[in-house]
Design a protein around this motif. Sequence first.
Motif, PDB file in Angstrom:
ATOM      1  N   ASP A 137       3.378  -2.724  -4.201  1.00 20.20           N
ATOM      2  CA  ASP A 137       2.540  -3.525  -3.314  1.00 20.20           C
ATOM      3  C   ASP A 137       2.923  -3.373  -1.849  1.00 20.20           C
ATOM      4  O   ASP A 137       2.066  -3.449  -0.964  1.00 20.20           O
ATOM      5  N   ARG A 140       1.129  -0.401  -0.216  1.00 21.72           N
ATOM      6  CA  ARG A 140      -0.290  -0.698   0.007  1.00 21.72           C
ATOM      7  C   ARG A 140      -0.457  -1.652   1.185  1.00 21.72           C
ATOM      8  O   ARG A 140      -1.318  -1.442   2.053  1.00 21.72           O
ATOM      9  N   GLU A 141       0.357  -2.699   1.240  1.00 18.26           N
ATOM     10  CA  GLU A 141       0.229  -3.690   2.297  1.00 18.26           C
ATOM     11  C   GLU A 141       0.546  -3.094   3.663  1.00 18.26           C
ATOM     12  O   GLU A 141      -0.027  -3.508   4.677  1.00 18.26           O
ATOM     13  N   ARG A 161       0.818  -1.260 -10.669  1.00 18.12           N
ATOM     14  CA  ARG A 161       1.182  -0.652  -9.392  1.00 18.12           C
ATOM     15  C   ARG A 161      -0.017   0.131  -8.860  1.00 18.12           C
ATOM     16  O   ARG A 161      -1.143  -0.069  -9.326  1.00 18.12           O
ATOM     17  N   TRP A 162       0.215   1.009  -7.915  1.00 14.22           N
ATOM     18  CA  TRP A 162      -0.893   1.683  -7.234  1.00 14.22           C
ATOM     19  C   TRP A 162      -0.662   3.184  -7.165  1.00 14.22           C
ATOM     20  O   TRP A 162       0.478   3.636  -7.023  1.00 14.22           O
TER      21      TRP A 162
END
Length: 215
Positions: A137, A140-141, A161-162
């Motif tokens: 995160d 992404r942030e 997750r990403w």
Amino acid sequence: MSAGWIRADWAAPDNVLAGTTLRDVDVDSIGVPGNKCWLNQVHGAAVVTAGPFATAPDADASLSRSSEYTCVVRTADCLPVLFCAADGTEVAAAHAGWRGLAAGVLENTVAAMQTHAGNLLAWMGPAISQPNFEVGDEVREAFVGADAGAESCFEANERGRWQADLYALARRRLAAAGVERVAGGGLCTFADAERFHSYRRDAERGRLISFIALK
């Protein structure tokens, strides 16, 4: 110049030589001209003008307006971005891992060049692709907090997750900085073990060298 490297596929002027070495190929062995401007890459956003440094400066990008110096960056999953003026008067190389990308290394490189952004060309060399780049995160942030549209560059996976698209993130940053002529972005270091080093795949210290020089 001999084999052992990938030539940047872009519309650069004839006096610009640019590309990336393949794995285990020494940049000096392929006949790249000029004195190499090595950097102590720190995943930051500092840009220096290439010169006769006694020790490698803490920076993640360099620029040159002379055939005396070649700009180089080391990568092994991070994104190398090479720049040139459309008229062939100056070049630059940037090391853009996610931290440097979020910190503005590409924007700082564009700002450091004398050429108007609209007259710059950029080439994105081999880097880890979205299917192979899992992040948390906080990554992404780091992007979405400054640019809500960057959420399109992240896909949620089944692990909570990403999957991050470094190439797409870089294109957004370059476009915002006014650089519209951007090439490359189709080579994955993680997926192509035969040609490329990948830290995430092998956890080894080998690096690819991306370079750009004025002939």
